[in-house]
Design an enzyme around this catalytic site. Structure first.
Site, PDB file in Angstrom:
ATOM      1  N   TYR A 119      52.061  39.338  39.431  1.00  0.00           N
ATOM      2  CA  TYR A 119      51.178  40.516  39.784  1.00  0.00           C
ATOM      3  C   TYR A 119      52.153  41.607  39.537  1.00  0.00           C
ATOM      4  O   TYR A 119      51.242  42.495  38.687  1.00  0.00           O
ATOM      5  CB  TYR A 119      51.145  40.182  41.342  1.00  0.00           C
ATOM      6  CG  TYR A 119      50.726  39.092  41.886  1.00  0.00           C
ATOM      7  CD1 TYR A 119      49.232  38.874  41.510  1.00  0.00           C
ATOM      8  CD2 TYR A 119      51.186  37.984  42.470  1.00  0.00           C
ATOM      9  CE1 TYR A 119      48.761  37.368  41.924  1.00  0.00           C
ATOM     10  CE2 TYR A 119      50.560  36.820  43.047  1.00  0.00           C
ATOM     11  CZ  TYR A 119      49.575  36.482  42.486  1.00  0.00           C
ATOM     12  OH  TYR A 119      48.761  35.537  42.842  1.00  0.00           O
ATOM     13  N   PRO A 132      40.425  39.089  43.408  1.00  0.00           N
ATOM     14  CA  PRO A 132      38.902  38.306  43.564  1.00  0.00           C
ATOM     15  C   PRO A 132      38.123  39.146  44.391  1.00  0.00           C
ATOM     16  O   PRO A 132      38.517  39.911  45.250  1.00  0.00           O
ATOM     17  CB  PRO A 132      39.375  37.111  44.247  1.00  0.00           C
ATOM     18  CG  PRO A 132      40.899  36.890  44.186  1.00  0.00           C
ATOM     19  CD  PRO A 132      41.290  38.430  44.092  1.00  0.00           C
ATOM     20  N   HIS A 353      45.792  40.521  45.205  1.00  0.00           N
ATOM     21  CA  HIS A 353      46.334  39.260  45.104  1.00  0.00           C
ATOM     22  C   HIS A 353      47.935  39.121  45.459  1.00  0.00           C
ATOM     23  O   HIS A 353      48.430  37.765  45.978  1.00  0.00           O
ATOM     24  CB  HIS A 353      46.022  38.564  43.876  1.00  0.00           C
ATOM     25  CG  HIS A 353      45.558  37.150  43.875  1.00  0.00           C
ATOM     26  ND1 HIS A 353      46.155  36.121  44.666  1.00  0.00           N
ATOM     27  CD2 HIS A 353      44.459  36.524  43.201  1.00  0.00           C
ATOM     28  CE1 HIS A 353      45.694  35.023  44.729  1.00  0.00           C
ATOM     29  NE2 HIS A 353      44.677  35.211  43.732  1.00  0.00           N
ATOM     30  N   SER A 563      39.103  27.622  40.851  1.00  0.00           N
ATOM     31  CA  SER A 563      39.581  27.752  42.322  1.00  0.00           C
ATOM     32  C   SER A 563      38.610  27.274  43.335  1.00  0.00           C
ATOM     33  O   SER A 563      37.418  27.871  43.029  1.00  0.00           O
ATOM     34  CB  SER A 563      40.106  29.093  42.516  1.00  0.00           C
ATOM     35  OG  SER A 563      40.998  28.958  43.744  1.00  0.00           O
TER      36      SER A 563
END
Ligand code: COA
Length: 636
Positions: A119, A132, A353, A563
């Protein structure tokens, strides 16, 4: 700085601040935001959770070769075997010993490394590449009044949930029978990412530190507001008080503000430079700090233009905001949780995230959605402070950076092709009736869909939770296997009988389930390889040949990134592909249907539009049902 070579070894899920800075307040700059006291049932098993192990070297190498086998020629496979042998007889054991030593000194040998590499080090925009989006079931309203009613209930639901986090009474989540690490739940409300040159910062204002956040940020017509959600008695505002706060916002924010949210779709170094410039001004600095310290961001959006595919349109609104002419200026994508409520009933969220994976976010979301439909409310809190519009002074430098951000955001957004749909023929019920794992069934449908068009197997990423371990995040489930390839080939071969196809499908499903069980119990390979590579880097040891090998890199170039994010509500998550010629697949399997979000890049001429790939997935699911059902009939 991470080199490109190291970056390739990493999962591509991705995809000094001055005086009085935010870090000097009660924020915790992340290494590990452990609550000062782990108390209450939320953390009742935390200390007893096992530590994330370092897998035996030989086991990882053997498993790697198994996953590589379907992807390469015989000759390439022999070469890979030799590289593994050389590694095992060369620098491998030394790196392994050093990694084990690190594991002895840390609660989780991976977690800090992971946060940086996956990240904070990444310089591409967070939007599409990492954050997301989630689409909720459409709200039953189509005007401002309905929008404010829904939004105030949503925030009341959030505050109701927050009590369980603050008091650490949230029930421990389980995967099967195993209890999971709850640290992500503790951090999701009030964390934020801050842009910095070369590496971002992550701050969190946990509930047990002095002066915890007591406001949310509301964005309306690109204007940012600090909106208190607790009274002077420290009690949460009730629904009608919250609605009153939102009415204030709407009244004060009728004029369009500068689209500052576009900065948060920028390349991180561009944004970091603009941020530094903005912070030279004390008013700006305080306003930015208010957003960072807030519990969540709530974006109140104007209606979308009409569309033949409303769900996909609303999905875009949640994933990236649809660009400078859409809602992207009305966002703050650096904030961990950002709810979006449109005037036309489209509702959802976007999350940054660094703080958490999907499951904690989705559990919080399900609680809020349940709450919206309940009639209950609590007594009014005392003395409500009126919302305050945050002020920004934009220098010409910052204005120029904002123009560039607008251009870059529009390019980013226009390249993403998304399809949000529900597969309605069946849900988890069918695979369960066949005594096979629904997740493994769906993963094989994705393999088949890809193979049908591209006619070759590719590296496939599925996130598997390793929260059975303290501070665990995810491990890669490599869903492409020799068994899945044998199955997909057979499905395309008319000479193969349905019985044989069914047998190969069951083998492919079993193989996937086995890999899943291994990955979630600390026997995966990708985090281990990453740990070994980072150990080499930390100790100035040359990166082993194995890791530089073309086939090694090919095996983890995730052209299929997937996912499962199950939710109780009919909500669905989605994200962008992690390589230019890849796809993103996210799904929420429900008992009688499966919700999907599928993505690809328009600029790539090798990949299909998301809607066409979605059709292939739906057809594959149907064909697999047919094959399994007919084999059961023929064996009766
Ligand atoms: N026969 C009958 N039923 C079966 C079965 C079988 N052979 N195998 C599984 N099932 C049932 C399960 O009992 C479960 O039942 P439930 O619906 O009552 O809960 C259901 O089918 C689902 O099981 P399965 O499809 O195998 O998936 P899972 O729940 O074990 O999940 C992962 C698999 C990989 C998704 C999960 O382990 C995981 O890691 N989740 C987190 C992923 C993540 O972090 N995503 C977010 C990234 S941002």
């Amino acid at each position: 700085m991470m080199t490109n070579m190291f970056r390739l070894i990493v999962s591509p899920m991705a995809r000094q601040i001055g005086k009085n800075s935010i870090s000097s307040l009660s924020a915790v700059t992340m290494t590990s935001t452990q609550p000062q006291k782990l108390k209450g049932r939320m953390f009742s098993v935390q200390a007893a959770l096992p530590k994330f192990p370092v897998a035996p070297l030989e086991q990882t190498l053997d498993k790697y070769l198994q996953t590589l086998r379907p992807l390469v020629s015989d000759q390439e496979f022999e070469q890979a075997k030799k590289l593994c042998e050389d590694f095992k007889n060369g620098v491998g054991p030394e790196l392994q010993a050093k990694l084990i030593e690190r594991a002895g000194k840390h609660t989780n040998w991976l977690s800090d490394w992971w946060r940086n590499i996956a990240y904070l080090d990444v310089r591409e925009p967070c939007v599409i590449n990492s954050n997301p989006g989630v689409l909720f079931p459409r709200g039953n309203f189509n005007d401002l009044e309905g929008q404010l009613n829904y939004a105030s209930r949503l925030i009341a639901g959030l505050l109701d949930y927050k009590v369980m986090i603050d008091e650490q009474t949230l029930p421990v989540e389980h995967l099967g029978k195993s209890p999971l690490c709850m640290m992500q739940y503790y951090q999701v409300l009030s964390a934020c990412r801050i842009p910095r040159v070369n590496k971002d910062e992550w701050v969190c204002f946990p509930p047990d530190r002095p002066d915890p956040p007591r406001h949310i940020t509301v964005v309306y017509n690109n204007n940012f507001f600090e909106v208190p959600v607790y009274g002077s008695d420290n009690k949460p505002l009730n629904t009608s008080q919250l609605k009153g706060q939102l009415e204030h916002v709407v009244k004060q924010g009728s004029k369009q503000g500068p689209p500052l949210g576009l900065f948060t779709l920028e390349y991180r170094n561009n944004w970091a430079n603009a941020y530094q410039n903005m912070c030279k001004d004390e008013t700006n600095r305080r306003s930015l700090e208010s957003i960072q310290r807030s519990i969540v961001v709530l974006c109140l959006d104007q209606p979308n233009p009409s569309s033949t595919d409303l769900r996909t349109k609303s999905g875009q609104q949640m994933l990236h905001g649809a660009g400078s002419h859409g809602h992207s200026g009305n966002r703050w994508f650096d904030k961990t949780i950002q709810f979006v409520v449109g005037q036309d009933g489209s509702c959802g969220l976007n999350y940054e995230h660094t703080t958490a994976e999907g499951p904690p976010i989705v559990q919080l979301m399900d609680h809020c959605l349940d709450y919206i439909n309940k009639g209950s409310d609590w007594p009014a809190a005392d003395q409500v402070t009126t919302p305050k519009m945050l002020q920004f002074n934009l220098s010409s430098d910052v204005e120029n950076s904002l123009n560039l951000a607008k251009e870059n955001a529009d390019k980013l957004v226009s390249d993403l092709d998304l399809k949000v749909f529900t597969f309605e023929d069946f849900g988890k019920d069918f695979p369960k009736s066949q005594k096979v794992s629904p997740d493994s069934f769906i993963q094989n449908a994705i393999q088949l869909a890809y193979y049908r068009h591209h006619k070759r197997p590719v590296g496939t990423y599925e996130s598997g939770s390793i929260r059975m371990f303290q501070l665990g995040r995810t491990e890669t489930i490599r869903s492409c296997s020799s068994e899945s390839v044998a199955f997909t080939r057979a499905m395309l071969d008319p000479a193969v009988s349905d019985g044989r196809k069914a047998e190969l499908l069951r083998r492919a499903i079993d193989s996937h389930k086995q890999y899943t069980n291994d990955a979630i119990s600390g026997k995966g390979i990708d985090r281990h390889f990453l740990g070994l590579a980072l150990t080499a880097q930390e100790h100035n040891i040359e990166l082993p040949k194995l890791f530089k090998n073309r086939n090694f890199i090919f095996s983890k170039t995730w052209r299929i990134s997937t996912s499962q994010v199950p939710a109780k509500s009919e909500s669905v998550m989605f994200f962008g592909p992690v390589v230019p010629d890849g796809y993103g697949f996210c799904y929420n399997p429900q008992e009688k249907c499966i919700l999907f979000g599928v993505s690809s890049f328009k600029s790539n001429d090798k990949t299909l539009p998301a809607a066409e790939m979605s059709e292939l997935v739906a057809n594959s699911l149907r064909d697999m049902k047919k094959v399994l059902s007919s084999s059961v009939k023929s064996s009766l």
